[in-house]
Design a protein around this motif. Structure first.
Motif, PDB file in Angstrom:
ATOM      1  N   HIS A  64       0.864  -1.488   0.037  1.00 42.32           N
ATOM      2  CA  HIS A  64       0.178   0.338  -0.095  1.00 42.32           C
ATOM      3  C   HIS A  64       0.545   1.712   0.203  1.00 42.32           C
ATOM      4  CE1 HIS A  64      -3.895   2.934   0.944  1.00 42.32           C
ATOM      5  NE2 HIS A  64      -2.309   3.162   2.104  1.00 42.32           N
ATOM      6  N   HIS A  65       1.584   1.357   1.016  1.00 44.90           N
ATOM      7  CA  HIS A  65       2.895   2.326   0.886  1.00 44.90           C
ATOM      8  C   HIS A  65       3.951   2.575  -0.432  1.00 44.90           C
ATOM      9  CE1 HIS A  65       2.400   3.127   5.079  1.00 44.90           C
ATOM     10  NE2 HIS A  65       2.961   1.951   5.266  1.00 44.90           N
ATOM     11  N   LEU A  66       3.771   1.493  -1.215  1.00 40.07           N
ATOM     12  CA  LEU A  66       4.437   1.508  -2.842  1.00 40.07           C
ATOM     13  C   LEU A  66       3.746   1.893  -3.501  1.00 40.07           C
ATOM     14  CD1 LEU A  66       7.027  -0.647  -1.963  1.00 40.07           C
ATOM     15  CD2 LEU A  66       7.390   1.222  -2.256  1.00 40.07           C
ATOM     16  N   ASN A  67       2.274   1.825  -3.188  1.00 42.60           N
ATOM     17  CA  ASN A  67       1.104   2.274  -4.675  1.00 42.60           C
ATOM     18  C   ASN A  67       1.118   3.255  -4.399  1.00 42.60           C
ATOM     19  OD1 ASN A  67       0.654   0.038  -5.659  1.00 42.60           O
ATOM     20  ND2 ASN A  67      -0.722  -1.258  -4.673  1.00 42.60           N
ATOM     21  N   THR A  68       0.509   4.178  -3.249  1.00 41.71           N
ATOM     22  CA  THR A  68       0.331   5.504  -3.000  1.00 41.71           C
ATOM     23  C   THR A  68       1.811   6.811  -2.653  1.00 41.71           C
ATOM     24  OG1 THR A  68       0.292   5.186  -0.420  1.00 41.71           O
ATOM     25  CG2 THR A  68      -1.331   4.656  -2.088  1.00 41.71           C
ATOM     26  N   PHE A  69       2.533   5.876  -2.862  1.00 41.11           N
ATOM     27  CA  PHE A  69       3.406   6.447  -2.841  1.00 41.11           C
ATOM     28  C   PHE A  69       3.353   8.223  -3.666  1.00 41.11           C
ATOM     29  CE2 PHE A  69       8.473   7.954  -3.837  1.00 41.11           C
ATOM     30  CZ  PHE A  69       8.385   8.473  -2.831  1.00 41.11           C
ATOM     31  N   GLU A  70       3.692   7.444  -5.450  1.00 38.44           N
ATOM     32  CA  GLU A  70       3.569   8.842  -6.081  1.00 38.44           C
ATOM     33  C   GLU A  70       3.183   9.760  -5.582  1.00 38.44           C
ATOM     34  OE1 GLU A  70       5.983   9.047  -8.426  1.00 38.44           O
ATOM     35  OE2 GLU A  70       6.923   7.470  -7.672  1.00 38.44           O
ATOM     36  N   ASP A  71       1.436   9.713  -4.811  1.00 41.81           N
ATOM     37  CA  ASP A  71       0.223  10.285  -4.661  1.00 41.81           C
ATOM     38  C   ASP A  71       0.881  10.994  -3.779  1.00 41.81           C
ATOM     39  OD1 ASP A  71      -1.702  10.163  -6.842  1.00 41.81           O
ATOM     40  OD2 ASP A  71      -2.277   8.343  -5.532  1.00 41.81           O
ATOM     41  N   ARG A  72       1.475  10.515  -2.798  1.00 41.06           N
ATOM     42  CA  ARG A  72       2.189  11.704  -1.572  1.00 41.06           C
ATOM     43  C   ARG A  72       3.147  12.662  -1.828  1.00 41.06           C
ATOM     44  NH1 ARG A  72       0.250   9.464   2.948  1.00 41.06           N
ATOM     45  NH2 ARG A  72      -0.539   7.230   2.726  1.00 41.06           N
ATOM     46  N   LEU A  73       3.221  12.302  -3.113  1.00 46.20           N
ATOM     47  CA  LEU A  73       4.937  13.308  -3.458  1.00 46.20           C
ATOM     48  C   LEU A  73       3.965  14.278  -4.378  1.00 46.20           C
ATOM     49  CD1 LEU A  73       7.966  10.964  -5.478  1.00 46.20           C
ATOM     50  CD2 LEU A  73       7.936  12.746  -3.515  1.00 46.20           C
ATOM     51  N   LYS A  74       3.163  13.497  -5.179  1.00 45.74           N
ATOM     52  CA  LYS A  74       2.527  15.003  -6.033  1.00 45.74           C
ATOM     53  C   LYS A  74       1.351  16.028  -4.798  1.00 45.74           C
ATOM     54  CE  LYS A  74      -0.554  14.827 -10.005  1.00 45.74           C
ATOM     55  NZ  LYS A  74      -1.349  13.787 -10.626  1.00 45.74           N
ATOM     56  N   TYR A  75       1.011  15.366  -3.924  1.00 49.73           N
ATOM     57  CA  TYR A  75      -0.027  15.959  -2.945  1.00 49.73           C
ATOM     58  C   TYR A  75       0.472  16.245  -1.961  1.00 49.73           C
ATOM     59  CZ  TYR A  75      -3.265  14.234  -6.850  1.00 49.73           C
ATOM     60  OH  TYR A  75      -3.522  14.314  -8.658  1.00 49.73           O
ATOM     61  N   ASP A  76       1.271  15.876  -1.305  1.00 49.96           N
ATOM     62  CA  ASP A  76       1.502  16.142   0.573  1.00 49.96           C
ATOM     63  C   ASP A  76       3.341  17.016   0.481  1.00 49.96           C
ATOM     64  OD1 ASP A  76       2.806  16.120   2.390  1.00 49.96           O
ATOM     65  OD2 ASP A  76       1.808  14.594   3.428  1.00 49.96           O
ATOM     66  N   VAL A  77       2.787  18.511   0.161  1.00 55.31           N
ATOM     67  CA  VAL A  77       4.641  19.453  -0.318  1.00 55.31           C
ATOM     68  C   VAL A  77       5.374  18.588   1.316  1.00 55.31           C
ATOM     69  CG1 VAL A  77       5.227  21.505   0.021  1.00 55.31           C
ATOM     70  CG2 VAL A  77       3.238  20.550  -1.310  1.00 55.31           C
ATOM     71  N   ILE A  78       4.955  18.716   2.058  1.00 54.20           N
ATOM     72  CA  ILE A  78       5.280  18.605   2.841  1.00 54.20           C
ATOM     73  C   ILE A  78       6.235  17.277   3.202  1.00 54.20           C
ATOM     74  CG2 ILE A  78       5.423  18.002   6.243  1.00 54.20           C
ATOM     75  CD1 ILE A  78       3.078  19.815   6.208  1.00 54.20           C
TER      76      ILE A  78
END
Length: 91
Positions: A64-78
């Motif tokens: 799950h962490h790896l699948n959502t990684f790119e979205d976190r980079l894109k939408y979570d600036v911190i």
């Protein structure tokens, strides 16, 4: 870089303790540190099971962490800024 060195580096960047990273806590910085460690280990060729065993969490959580990684980079600036600094120091 060894797992211990990677864990120390993640703790420094995400401002958490080693005990928190290896524990069951779900605070955001702790989760971010685990995600960063998992991503670097996966890029280094470790399997989901191996990463899960190292971090004491289920391999499906790593998935799950790896699948959502790119979205976190894109939408979570911190997360994106902290991960970028962490990754630069890993290399």
């Amino acid at each position: 870089m060894t797992f211990e060195q990677l864990k120390e580096l993640a703790c420094k960047h995400f401002k958490v303790t080693k005990e928190q990273v290896m524990g069951k806590g779900r605070k955001l910085n702790v989760v971010y540190a685990r995600i960063a460690i998992a991503k670097v280990l996966h890029e280094s060729g470790y399997t989901l099971h191996e990463i899960g065993d190292m971090l004491h969490i289920n391999h499906s959580t790593i998935f799950h962490h790896l699948n959502t990684f790119e979205d976190r980079l894109k939408y979570d600036v911190i997360f994106a800024n902290t991960y970028k600094d962490f990754k630069e120091e890993c290399d």
